[in-house]
Design a protein around this motif. Structure first.
Motif, PDB file in Angstrom:
ATOM      1  N   MET A 100      61.246 -54.588  12.454  1.00  0.00           N
ATOM      2  CA  MET A 100      59.891 -54.110  12.348  1.00  0.00           C
ATOM      3  C   MET A 100      59.678 -53.494  10.971  1.00  0.00           C
ATOM      4  SD  MET A 100      59.127 -52.220  15.927  1.00  0.00           S
ATOM      5  CE  MET A 100      60.696 -51.959  16.712  1.00  0.00           C
ATOM      6  N   ASN A 101      58.507 -53.730  10.424  1.00  0.00           N
ATOM      7  CA  ASN A 101      58.169 -53.153   9.125  1.00  0.00           C
ATOM      8  C   ASN A 101      57.095 -52.091   9.287  1.00  0.00           C
ATOM      9  OD1 ASN A 101      59.949 -54.880   7.862  1.00  0.00           O
ATOM     10  ND2 ASN A 101      58.401 -56.392   7.405  1.00  0.00           N
ATOM     11  N   CYS A 102      57.284 -50.994   8.572  1.00  0.00           N
ATOM     12  CA  CYS A 102      56.324 -49.893   8.603  1.00  0.00           C
ATOM     13  C   CYS A 102      54.999 -50.332   7.994  1.00  0.00           C
ATOM     14  CB  CYS A 102      56.894 -48.693   7.853  1.00  0.00           C
ATOM     15  SG  CYS A 102      55.744 -47.303   7.707  1.00  0.00           S
ATOM     16  N   PHE A 103      53.910 -49.953   8.619  1.00  0.00           N
ATOM     17  CA  PHE A 103      52.555 -50.237   8.170  1.00  0.00           C
ATOM     18  C   PHE A 103      52.270 -49.613   6.810  1.00  0.00           C
ATOM     19  CE2 PHE A 103      48.115 -48.509   8.308  1.00  0.00           C
ATOM     20  CZ  PHE A 103      47.429 -49.706   8.269  1.00  0.00           C
ATOM     21  N   VAL A 104      52.914 -48.481   6.506  1.00  0.00           N
ATOM     22  CA  VAL A 104      52.625 -47.739   5.280  1.00  0.00           C
ATOM     23  C   VAL A 104      53.567 -48.138   4.146  1.00  0.00           C
ATOM     24  CG1 VAL A 104      52.432 -45.455   4.231  1.00  0.00           C
ATOM     25  CG2 VAL A 104      51.723 -45.813   6.593  1.00  0.00           C
ATOM     26  N   CYS A 105      54.862 -47.931   4.325  1.00  0.00           N
ATOM     27  CA  CYS A 105      55.813 -48.167   3.240  1.00  0.00           C
ATOM     28  C   CYS A 105      56.363 -49.596   3.218  1.00  0.00           C
ATOM     29  CB  CYS A 105      56.962 -47.163   3.298  1.00  0.00           C
ATOM     30  SG  CYS A 105      58.054 -47.337   4.730  1.00  0.00           S
ATOM     31  N   GLY A 106      56.208 -50.326   4.313  1.00  0.00           N
ATOM     32  CA  GLY A 106      56.652 -51.713   4.375  1.00  0.00           C
ATOM     33  C   GLY A 106      58.148 -51.895   4.583  1.00  0.00           C
ATOM     34  N   LYS A 107      58.882 -50.792   4.704  1.00  0.00           N
ATOM     35  CA  LYS A 107      60.332 -50.892   4.876  1.00  0.00           C
ATOM     36  C   LYS A 107      60.668 -51.339   6.290  1.00  0.00           C
ATOM     37  CE  LYS A 107      61.365 -47.370   1.446  1.00  0.00           C
ATOM     38  NZ  LYS A 107      61.877 -46.012   1.217  1.00  0.00           N
ATOM     39  N   LYS A 108      61.739 -52.128   6.387  1.00  0.00           N
ATOM     40  CA  LYS A 108      62.204 -52.593   7.686  1.00  0.00           C
ATOM     41  C   LYS A 108      62.854 -51.429   8.423  1.00  0.00           C
ATOM     42  CE  LYS A 108      64.939 -56.209   9.857  1.00  0.00           C
ATOM     43  NZ  LYS A 108      63.941 -56.902  10.618  1.00  0.00           N
ATOM     44  N   LYS A 109      62.439 -51.208   9.659  1.00  0.00           N
ATOM     45  CA  LYS A 109      62.927 -50.087  10.461  1.00  0.00           C
ATOM     46  C   LYS A 109      63.373 -50.581  11.831  1.00  0.00           C
ATOM     47  CE  LYS A 109      61.750 -46.928   7.441  1.00  0.00           C
ATOM     48  NZ  LYS A 109      62.623 -45.919   6.888  1.00  0.00           N
ATOM     49  N   GLN A 110      64.249 -49.831  12.447  1.00  0.00           N
ATOM     50  CA  GLN A 110      64.666 -50.114  13.820  1.00  0.00           C
ATOM     51  C   GLN A 110      63.618 -49.559  14.777  1.00  0.00           C
ATOM     52  OE1 GLN A 110      67.390 -51.956  14.524  1.00  0.00           O
ATOM     53  NE2 GLN A 110      67.706 -52.143  12.326  1.00  0.00           N
ATOM     54  N   ASP A 111      63.634 -49.994  16.011  1.00  0.00           N
ATOM     55  CA  ASP A 111      62.605 -49.572  16.965  1.00  0.00           C
ATOM     56  C   ASP A 111      62.611 -48.071  17.236  1.00  0.00           C
ATOM     57  OD1 ASP A 111      64.965 -49.622  18.390  1.00  0.00           O
ATOM     58  OD2 ASP A 111      64.114 -50.611  20.134  1.00  0.00           O
ATOM     59  N   PHE A 112      63.740 -47.391  17.072  1.00  0.00           N
ATOM     60  CA  PHE A 112      63.799 -45.952  17.315  1.00  0.00           C
ATOM     61  C   PHE A 112      63.314 -45.148  16.111  1.00  0.00           C
ATOM     62  CE2 PHE A 112      67.953 -47.386  15.854  1.00  0.00           C
ATOM     63  CZ  PHE A 112      68.201 -46.542  14.780  1.00  0.00           C
ATOM     64  N   GLU A 113      63.001 -45.816  14.999  1.00  0.00           N
ATOM     65  CA  GLU A 113      62.562 -45.131  13.782  1.00  0.00           C
ATOM     66  C   GLU A 113      61.052 -45.208  13.568  1.00  0.00           C
ATOM     67  OE1 GLU A 113      65.977 -45.674  10.507  1.00  0.00           O
ATOM     68  OE2 GLU A 113      65.207 -47.590  11.258  1.00  0.00           O
ATOM     69  N   VAL A 114      60.332 -45.786  14.513  1.00  0.00           N
ATOM     70  CA  VAL A 114      58.897 -46.003  14.304  1.00  0.00           C
ATOM     71  C   VAL A 114      58.059 -45.439  15.435  1.00  0.00           C
ATOM     72  CG1 VAL A 114      59.272 -48.088  12.933  1.00  0.00           C
ATOM     73  CG2 VAL A 114      58.937 -48.289  15.398  1.00  0.00           C
ATOM     74  N   TRP A 115      56.779 -45.251  15.127  1.00  0.00           N
ATOM     75  CA  TRP A 115      55.776 -44.818  16.099  1.00  0.00           C
ATOM     76  C   TRP A 115      54.739 -45.924  16.212  1.00  0.00           C
ATOM     77  CZ3 TRP A 115      56.190 -40.022  18.361  1.00  0.00           C
ATOM     78  CH2 TRP A 115      57.061 -39.133  17.766  1.00  0.00           C
ATOM     79  N   SER A 116      54.242 -46.135  17.409  1.00  0.00           N
ATOM     80  CA  SER A 116      53.153 -47.098  17.567  1.00  0.00           C
ATOM     81  C   SER A 116      51.831 -46.356  17.489  1.00  0.00           C
ATOM     82  CB  SER A 116      53.260 -47.832  18.906  1.00  0.00           C
ATOM     83  OG  SER A 116      52.938 -46.958  19.966  1.00  0.00           O
ATOM     84  N   ASN A 117      50.757 -47.066  17.304  1.00  0.00           N
ATOM     85  CA  ASN A 117      49.440 -46.463  17.140  1.00  0.00           C
ATOM     86  C   ASN A 117      49.088 -45.543  18.310  1.00  0.00           C
ATOM     87  OD1 ASN A 117      46.948 -46.075  15.834  1.00  0.00           O
ATOM     88  ND2 ASN A 117      45.987 -47.558  17.171  1.00  0.00           N
ATOM     89  N   LYS A 118      49.296 -45.969  19.529  1.00  0.00           N
ATOM     90  CA  LYS A 118      48.944 -45.141  20.688  1.00  0.00           C
ATOM     91  C   LYS A 118      49.717 -43.834  20.681  1.00  0.00           C
ATOM     92  CE  LYS A 118      47.501 -48.788  23.809  1.00  0.00           C
ATOM     93  NZ  LYS A 118      47.732 -49.445  25.092  1.00  0.00           N
ATOM     94  N   LEU A 119      50.981 -43.878  20.331  1.00  0.00           N
ATOM     95  CA  LEU A 119      51.774 -42.652  20.291  1.00  0.00           C
ATOM     96  C   LEU A 119      51.337 -41.748  19.153  1.00  0.00           C
ATOM     97  CD1 LEU A 119      55.394 -43.853  21.091  1.00  0.00           C
ATOM     98  CD2 LEU A 119      53.953 -42.377  22.471  1.00  0.00           C
ATOM     99  N   VAL A 120      51.059 -42.322  17.998  1.00  0.00           N
ATOM    100  CA  VAL A 120      50.659 -41.522  16.846  1.00  0.00           C
ATOM    101  C   VAL A 120      49.424 -40.707  17.175  1.00  0.00           C
ATOM    102  CG1 VAL A 120      49.717 -41.633  14.496  1.00  0.00           C
ATOM    103  CG2 VAL A 120      51.687 -43.028  15.116  1.00  0.00           C
ATOM    104  N   ILE A 121      48.432 -41.331  17.749  1.00  0.00           N
ATOM    105  CA  ILE A 121      47.197 -40.633  18.074  1.00  0.00           C
ATOM    106  C   ILE A 121      47.412 -39.712  19.278  1.00  0.00           C
ATOM    107  CG2 ILE A 121      44.777 -40.911  18.753  1.00  0.00           C
ATOM    108  CD1 ILE A 121      45.575 -41.765  15.808  1.00  0.00           C
ATOM    109  N   GLY A 122      48.216 -40.120  20.223  1.00  0.00           N
ATOM    110  CA  GLY A 122      48.427 -39.350  21.433  1.00  0.00           C
ATOM    111  C   GLY A 122      49.236 -38.077  21.243  1.00  0.00           C
ATOM    112  N   ILE A 123      50.074 -38.011  20.210  1.00  0.00           N
ATOM    113  CA  ILE A 123      50.953 -36.848  20.045  1.00  0.00           C
ATOM    114  C   ILE A 123      50.264 -35.670  19.382  1.00  0.00           C
ATOM    115  CG2 ILE A 123      53.079 -38.176  19.992  1.00  0.00           C
ATOM    116  CD1 ILE A 123      53.055 -37.712  16.887  1.00  0.00           C
ATOM    117  N   THR A 124      49.075 -35.881  18.864  1.00  0.00           N
ATOM    118  CA  THR A 124      48.428 -34.793  18.127  1.00  0.00           C
ATOM    119  C   THR A 124      46.977 -34.624  18.545  1.00  0.00           C
ATOM    120  OG1 THR A 124      47.854 -33.966  15.936  1.00  0.00           O
ATOM    121  CG2 THR A 124      47.855 -36.339  16.196  1.00  0.00           C
TER     122      THR A 124
END
Length: 63
Positions: free
Chosen positions: A1-25
């Motif tokens: 998976m690639n980060c929407f912002v920095c474009g770096k390849k990340k593992q699934d435990f290193e990323v947030w999905s849109n629903k979680l990002v908005i839901g956590i704050t």
């Protein structure tokens, strides 16, 4: 998976999905951030980019 912002390849435990990002704050300044508000339903963002955006939002709100 690639980060929407920095474009770096990340593992699934290193990323947030849109629903979680908005839901956590309830911080409306964070939710209104250009990067966050432009995420699509399938966008993912890495934890480091979330931290960077939070710092930017906090710095802007203190100004």
């Amino acid at each position: 998976m690639n980060c929407f912002v920095c474009g770096k390849k990340k593992q699934d435990f290193e990323v947030w999905s849109n629903k979680l990002v908005i839901g956590i704050t309830f911080d409306s300044d964070f939710q209104k951030n250009d990067v966050i508000s432009n995420m699509t339903e399938k966008s993912i963002i890495c934890h480091q980019c979330i931290i960077d955006i939070q710092r930017k939002v906090n710095a802007e709100s203190k100004s």
